[in-house]
Design a protein around this motif. Structure first.
Motif, short mmCIF file in Angstrom:
data_model
loop_
_atom_site.label_atom_id
_atom_site.label_comp_id
_atom_site.label_asym_id
_atom_site.label_seq_id
_atom_site.Cartn_x
_atom_site.Cartn_y
_atom_site.Cartn_z
N GLU A 209 0.81 -1.22 0.00
CA GLU A 209 0.00 0.00 0.00
C GLU A 209 0.83 1.26 0.00
O GLU A 209 0.30 2.37 -0.16
N VAL A 228 -3.06 -10.63 -13.96
CA VAL A 228 -3.93 -9.67 -13.26
C VAL A 228 -4.97 -9.05 -14.20
O VAL A 228 -5.59 -8.04 -13.86
N SER A 233 -7.85 -3.84 -12.87
CA SER A 233 -7.89 -3.43 -11.46
C SER A 233 -7.76 -1.92 -11.30
O SER A 233 -8.12 -1.37 -10.26
N THR A 243 -2.20 2.65 -8.72
CA THR A 243 -3.23 1.66 -8.39
C THR A 243 -2.84 0.28 -8.88
O THR A 243 -2.93 -0.71 -8.14
N LEU A 244 -2.40 0.19 -10.14
CA LEU A 244 -2.03 -1.10 -10.70
C LEU A 244 -0.78 -1.65 -10.04
O LEU A 244 -0.70 -2.85 -9.72
N ARG A 246 0.33 -1.14 -7.02
CA ARG A 246 0.02 -1.63 -5.67
C ARG A 246 -0.76 -2.93 -5.71
O ARG A 246 -0.56 -3.81 -4.87
N TYR A 247 -1.65 -3.06 -6.68
CA TYR A 247 -2.40 -4.31 -6.83
C TYR A 247 -1.46 -5.46 -7.17
O TYR A 247 -1.56 -6.56 -6.60
N GLN A 251 -0.26 -8.93 -4.91
CA GLN A 251 -0.33 -10.33 -5.36
C GLN A 251 0.97 -11.07 -5.15
O GLN A 251 1.08 -12.25 -5.49
#
Length: 399
Positions: A209, A228, A233, A243-244, A246-247, A251
């Motif tokens: 995060e 992903v 996402s 955003t991507l 961190r996603y 994972q």
């Protein structure tokens, strides 16, 4: 102790309680600087990189800024398999410039993205379309923005660094080109809001995060993007890069954010007004963060960047108007904010290589950018409580 002194001490103690924990957090991040990964260097490709990278560039009315990118991508070597420019129905000469580059370099390909779904923001939609149409034979996907100016050897150096360090995704902080006085003064203050909130470029961040990323130069293993579902996402995010990233980090993949000032330049916005309006609205990163994280970042920025100059000016005015000895809490507060301002000016030396000011008018204003800090923090506050309704000329609904 009279009432005025009591009030002064109480205010000083309250500000100390606000600023001291934030200062400790800031120092813990800045102390990591000496251990960071060195800046990426341009490199020559080697045979194992042959055709390993698909480059995707999203465009919308970029005719005034895209030519240096097209020329820079043409100078990349055989590691680049294809360069897909995904245009969102530009009304200017953007497609013509891409077609002209295609005549000189067959790796260029121009496509128009599908109509924008209501749940998507334009930029991640264009990148997602480019990913879906890129070659499955490429091992790497490289997203680049139209305002970037890549040096020869950028792609080879980036891929080799990613392979050597074991990154699944790595993006770069560029060298910013400044031209006008207002942006020389304002833009470094806005950039500092990022440097104060996150680890320096080149430090491996363990918490997903808190990962930082920059979509202007965004390299990801194709297999990871497949896993992903591309940019899905980040479809509704106005900071899709963070955003991507961190996603993907959440994972379990390894994500890096490195210093690219020696391989990549960028000319983002024209003047202070456009810088304030366009860049300022995405710097809060609220689309990639939980509300508690946004509030925590606002507290930290207020405490260590927004308040020091205001506090020092307030004390200076007070001493000029009402000369009197300062009480201990006030002396401690004064000392802390002098310390924070010294750090801030020292940070200018650290970020100076991140700016190309050779042709800038009023380039000396860069050294006065700490005076813009209260405005920069105010801009983050304004952005944090507003959802963009327009981006790069494209309007979005209020839903």
């Amino acid at each position: 102790m009279d009432n005025a002194s009591t009030v002064e001490s109480a205010i000083s103690l309250l500000l100390l309680l606000i600023q001291l924990p934030a200062t400790a957090i800031l120092l813990s991040r800045l102390f990591k600087g000496p251990t960071r990964h060195p800046p990426i260097q341009p490199q020559q490709p080697t045979l194992e990189l042959l055709g390993s990278v698909s480059v995707v560039v999203p465009t919308l009315n970029e005719a005034l800024r895209i030519s240096p990118l097209l020329a820079g991508l043409s100078r990349q070597s055989y590691e680049v398999r294809e360069i897909i420019v995904v245009d969102s129905k530009s009304q200017d000469a953007t497609p013509d410039l891409v077609k002209a580059s295609q005549q000189q370099d067959p790796r260029f390909r121009l496509m128009t993205d599908d109509p924008l779904p209501s749940s998507w923001v334009g930029r991640p939609w264009a990148l997602h379309n480019g990913f879906l149409h890129s070659s499955e034979a490429s091992r790497w996907f490289l997203g680049m923005d139209a305002d970037t100016q890549p040096h020869p050897g950028l792609v080879a150096g980036l891929v080799k660094t990613a392979q050597m360090q074991g990154y699944d995704l790595v993006s770069l902080s560029p060298q910013f080109i400044l031209k006008y006085p207002g942006e020389c003064w304002l833009q470094p203050a806005l950039l500092m809001t990022l440097l104060y909130r996150f680890d320096p470029a080149g430090i491996e961040t363990e918490q997903p995060e808190r990962v930082m990323a920059n979509g202007q130069c965004f390299l990801c293993r194709r297999s990871v993007l497949v896993a992903v579902s591309g940019y899905t996402s980040a479809r509704s995010s106005f900071c899709d890069d963070v955003t991507l990233a961190r996603y993907i980090a959440a994972q379990g993949f390894k994500v890096g954010f490195l210093d690219g000032a020696k391989v990549l330049k960028v000319r983002m916005y024209e003047g202070a007004i456009e810088t304030w309006k366009e860049w300022g609205r995405s710097l809060d990163l609220k689309d990639a963060s939980l509300p508690a994280q946004v509030w925590g970042d606002l507290w930290l920025l207020s405490a260590v960047q927004g308040l020091p100059l205001l506090i020092l000016l307030s004390y200076l005015s007070l001493l000029l108007l009402l000369p009197q000895p300062l009480l201990l809490p006030s002396l401690l507060l004064l000392g802390l904010n002098v310390f924070l301002l010294v750090i801030r000016f020292a940070m200018l030396l650290a970020i100076a290589p991140s700016y190309d000011r050779k042709s800038a008018k009023g380039s000396w204003l860069f050294w006065l950018s700490p005076l813009a800090d209260p405005l920069a923090v105010l801009r983050i506050f304004l952005s944090a409580f507003r959802t963009p309704r327009e981006w790069r000329g494209r309007k979005y609904s209020a839903e």
